[in-house]
Write a protein that holds these residues in place. Structure first.
Motif, PDB file in Angstrom:
ATOM      1  N   PRO A  18     -19.492  63.871  -2.060  1.00 47.87           N
ATOM      2  CA  PRO A  18     -18.964  65.049  -2.780  1.00 47.87           C
ATOM      3  C   PRO A  18     -18.321  66.090  -1.876  1.00 47.87           C
ATOM      4  N   ALA A  19     -18.925  66.370  -0.723  1.00 49.73           N
ATOM      5  CA  ALA A  19     -18.378  67.404   0.156  1.00 49.73           C
ATOM      6  C   ALA A  19     -17.008  67.009   0.695  1.00 49.73           C
ATOM      7  N   ASP A  20     -16.818  65.719   0.948  1.00 52.64           N
ATOM      8  CA  ASP A  20     -15.536  65.251   1.471  1.00 52.64           C
ATOM      9  C   ASP A  20     -14.486  65.197   0.363  1.00 52.64           C
ATOM     10  N   PHE A  21     -14.915  64.746  -0.817  1.00 56.39           N
ATOM     11  CA  PHE A  21     -13.980  64.744  -1.944  1.00 56.39           C
ATOM     12  C   PHE A  21     -13.537  66.165  -2.270  1.00 56.39           C
ATOM     13  N   ALA A  22     -14.411  67.135  -2.078  1.00 53.93           N
ATOM     14  CA  ALA A  22     -14.089  68.541  -2.369  1.00 53.93           C
ATOM     15  C   ALA A  22     -12.931  69.046  -1.515  1.00 53.93           C
ATOM     16  N   LEU A  23     -12.690  68.429  -0.355  1.00 50.84           N
ATOM     17  CA  LEU A  23     -11.560  68.816   0.485  1.00 50.84           C
ATOM     18  C   LEU A  23     -10.230  68.410  -0.159  1.00 50.84           C
ATOM     19  N   HIS A  27      -6.254  69.890  -4.494  1.00 52.00           N
ATOM     20  CA  HIS A  27      -4.849  69.532  -4.324  1.00 52.00           C
ATOM     21  C   HIS A  27      -4.434  68.318  -5.154  1.00 52.00           C
ATOM     22  N   LEU A  28      -5.385  67.678  -5.808  1.00 51.16           N
ATOM     23  CA  LEU A  28      -5.080  66.491  -6.608  1.00 51.16           C
ATOM     24  C   LEU A  28      -4.542  66.893  -7.983  1.00 51.16           C
ATOM     25  N   ARG A  29      -3.465  66.246  -8.378  1.00 52.99           N
ATOM     26  CA  ARG A  29      -2.862  66.528  -9.684  1.00 52.99           C
ATOM     27  C   ARG A  29      -2.702  65.202 -10.430  1.00 52.99           C
ATOM     28  N   LYS A  30      -3.179  65.179 -11.663  1.00 57.13           N
ATOM     29  CA  LYS A  30      -3.073  63.953 -12.451  1.00 57.13           C
ATOM     30  C   LYS A  30      -1.658  63.798 -12.993  1.00 57.13           C
ATOM     31  N   ALA A 113      -4.442  67.170   6.240  1.00 61.15           N
ATOM     32  CA  ALA A 113      -5.297  68.304   6.609  1.00 61.15           C
ATOM     33  C   ALA A 113      -6.751  67.998   6.276  1.00 61.15           C
ATOM     34  N   ALA A 114      -6.992  67.381   5.108  1.00 62.81           N
ATOM     35  CA  ALA A 114      -8.354  67.021   4.721  1.00 62.81           C
ATOM     36  C   ALA A 114      -8.888  65.892   5.601  1.00 62.81           C
ATOM     37  N   SER A 118     -12.457  65.320   7.942  1.00 61.88           N
ATOM     38  CA  SER A 118     -13.445  64.442   7.305  1.00 61.88           C
ATOM     39  C   SER A 118     -13.401  63.026   7.874  1.00 61.88           C
ATOM     40  N   PRO A 119     -14.417  62.605   8.627  1.00 61.24           N
ATOM     41  CA  PRO A 119     -14.505  61.213   9.073  1.00 61.24           C
ATOM     42  C   PRO A 119     -14.582  60.242   7.896  1.00 61.24           C
ATOM     43  N   ALA A 120     -15.159  60.682   6.773  1.00 60.28           N
ATOM     44  CA  ALA A 120     -15.277  59.800   5.611  1.00 60.28           C
ATOM     45  C   ALA A 120     -13.902  59.487   5.024  1.00 60.28           C
ATOM     46  N   ILE A 121     -13.031  60.502   4.973  1.00 58.62           N
ATOM     47  CA  ILE A 121     -11.678  60.266   4.465  1.00 58.62           C
ATOM     48  C   ILE A 121     -10.915  59.354   5.425  1.00 58.62           C
TER      49      ILE A 121
END
Length: 263
Positions: A18-23, A27-30, A113-114, A118-121
């Motif tokens: 969740p913390a990584d997705f929050a980055l 900025h995500l647009r459907k 930038a995210a 984030s190592p997870a990204i």
């Protein structure tokens, strides 16, 4: 903030903590993806990354003489434009929507930038790259070694895996010619052969109704091998992104739809 139901529509994004997705979420647009729309052309600047929630997108390689051939099919297990994460500003292939759907869109600058935070990204990018390379390698081998009929059956199964429902695929013979890199006359002959074997129930103008079990019998072994390996990469990649997350086994027997697709 993007809600959980929306974000889990894409397997790569769903695997992020969740913390990584929050980055990424602000900025995500459907966006809606229309069937047959060209999302990006080879050589063009990558303006957006797309994380499909539904639909099927073909990566098309165009040769100087105008011939085309599909090299990959991407759905909600992947992304389009992710080569920008490695610093590429131009698209290596043309991306064309073969089934309509929806996607989450973000600019390369916002994604990078995210990713830097984030190592997870960054790991998510590697997971997708491995799955895409696996598909490219299998497609290259299949195109060199197997019949047009077996290759067409494989592509139809890959697209059907990403279809929302039903066994009728909105594909014209021109589209099939583009996928396979063969002439329309060859496609016409192969479609007639597959109708005779009843792998295709009908082939009305712009539509193909498939019989999935018979189509699987016609397809070469590449379909099952490719589906297993890609699902294993994406599922095991989720374990690395979310510590303690169990690998998700395929939801059907090998050779059926990709695990996690909505059908």
């Amino acid at each position: 903030m993007m809600d959980h139901a929306t974000r889990t529509g894409n397997r790569l994004l769903a695997a992020l903590p969740p913390a990584d997705f929050a980055l990424l979420a602000p900025h995500l647009r459907k966006v809606v993806i229309e069937r047959n729309s060209v999302l990006i052309r080879s050589g063009d600047r990558i303006e957006h990354l797309l994380f499909p929630l539904s639909g099927a997108i073909a990566a098309i390689t165009e040769l100087p003489n105008g011939q085309t051939v599909a090299t990959a099919i991407i759905g909600h297990e992947g992304a389009v434009g992710l080569t920008s994460a490695f610093g590429a500003s131009a698209a290596p292939a043309t991306a064309v929507a073969r089934l309509s759907g929806a996607a989450l869109q973000i600019s390369p600058a916002q994604f990078l930038a995210a990713q830097h935070r984030s190592p997870a990204i960054a790991s998510m990018v590697q997971v997708f790259t491995m799955s895409l390379l696996t598909q490219l390698q299998h497609v290259a081998a299949c195109n060199a070694l197997h019949s047009v009929e077996a290759r067409l059956a494989r592509w139809l199964l890959h697209i059907h895996d990403r279809a929302n429902e039903g066994d009728v695929l909105p594909l014209t013979q021109e589209t099939l010619s583009e996928l396979l890199g063969v002439r329309r006359t060859t496609v016409t002959h192969v479609v007639c052969t597959m109708r005779a074997s009843r792998a295709l129930k009908s082939s009305r103008r712009g539509q193909l109704e498939i019989d999935r079990p018979r189509l699987e019998a016609v397809a070469c072994e590449c379909y099952k091998v490719m589906s297993r390996r890609i699902d294993r990469i994406v599922s095991h990649g989720a374990v690395g992104l979310i510590p303690g997350a169990p690998a998700r086994p395929p939801s059907r027997s090998p050779g059926s739809r990709i695990a996690g697709t909505g059908s």
